[in-house]
Motif scaffolding. Structure first.
Motif, PDB file in Angstrom:
ATOM      1  N   GLU A   2       0.840  -1.201   0.000  1.00 56.56           N
ATOM      2  CA  GLU A   2       0.000   0.000   0.000  1.00 56.56           C
ATOM      3  C   GLU A   2       0.873   1.248   0.000  1.00 56.56           C
ATOM      4  N   SER A   3       0.493   2.282  -0.783  1.00 54.32           N
ATOM      5  CA  SER A   3       1.251   3.529  -0.879  1.00 54.32           C
ATOM      6  C   SER A   3       0.788   4.503   0.178  1.00 54.32           C
ATOM      7  N   LEU A   8       3.322  10.065  -1.595  1.00 55.04           N
ATOM      8  CA  LEU A   8       2.923  10.446  -2.953  1.00 55.04           C
ATOM      9  C   LEU A   8       2.818  11.966  -3.085  1.00 55.04           C
ATOM     10  N   ALA A   9       2.276  12.622  -2.090  1.00 56.57           N
ATOM     11  CA  ALA A   9       2.155  14.084  -2.120  1.00 56.57           C
ATOM     12  C   ALA A   9       3.538  14.723  -2.104  1.00 56.57           C
TER      13      ALA A   9
END
Length: 142
Positions: A2-3, A8-9
Motif C-alpha cells: 500500500e502507498s 505520494l504528495a
C-alpha cells in the motif's frame, strides 16, 4: 503493498518544484543578452582584450551580433557576443569585405568563422579610421 498518501504528495511536490526551477532557468538563459549593446561596450572589450589597443572609433551591427573597433594606429578588432562575454580578435584590413548585408569579416579562426557587422557599410568603417590610414596601412590603397 500500500502507498502512503503523504509520500505520494511529497513526490508530486518535488516534481512540481523541479519543473518550476527548470522553467525559471530556461527563462533566465533566454533573457541573457545575446547582443553587443553599444559602441562603448565594443571599445571597452577591444581595449581590455588587445594589448595597447586605443580605440579611435567603434560600431555595432544593427542586430548586435558583431562589432568593429579601430584604434589610433589603424589596428582593427572584430567582436562577437559569446554568452556573457565578448570574443575579440584582431584582424587585418584585408579581412573586411563589404556586402549588401553589411561588413563581413573573416577571422581566420574556425571557432569564430566569419562575423557579419550588419547594416554597416564601407563609408561607416572609413569614418572610424584615423585620418592618415593610407599611410598606416600601405595595402589599403590597392
Amino acid at each position: 503493498m500500500e502507498s502512503d498518501p503523504r509520500l505520494l504528495a511529497g513526490v508530486a511536490a518535488a516534481i512540481l518544484l523541479l519543473v518550476a526551477v527548470g522553467g525559471w532557468a530556461l527563462l533566465r538563459l533566454r533573457a541573457r543578452p545575446q547582443r553587443i549593446g553599444t559602441p562603448e561596450d565594443a571599445a571597452e572589450a577591444a581595449e581590455a582584450s588587445l594589448a595597447g589597443f586605443e580605440t579611435q572609433g567603434a560600431v555595432v551591427g544593427a542586430d548586435g551580433g558583431g562589432a568593429l573597433a579601430i584604434d589610433r594606429a589603424g589596428r582593427v578588432a572584430v567582436m562577437q557576443r559569446r554568452g556573457k562575454r565578448i570574443a575579440v580578435r584582431e584582424v587585418a584590413w584585408g579581412a573586411l569585405r563589404s556586402t549588401a548585408e553589411g561588413i563581413l569579416i573573416d577571422t581566420g579562426e574556425r571557432s569564430l568563422g566569419e562575423i557579419l557587422v550588419a547594416g554597416v557599410d564601407a563609408l561607416d568603417v572609413r569614418r572610424l579610421a584615423p585620418a592618415d590610414l593610407k599611410r598606416l596601412v600601405p595595402d589599403l590603397g590597392r
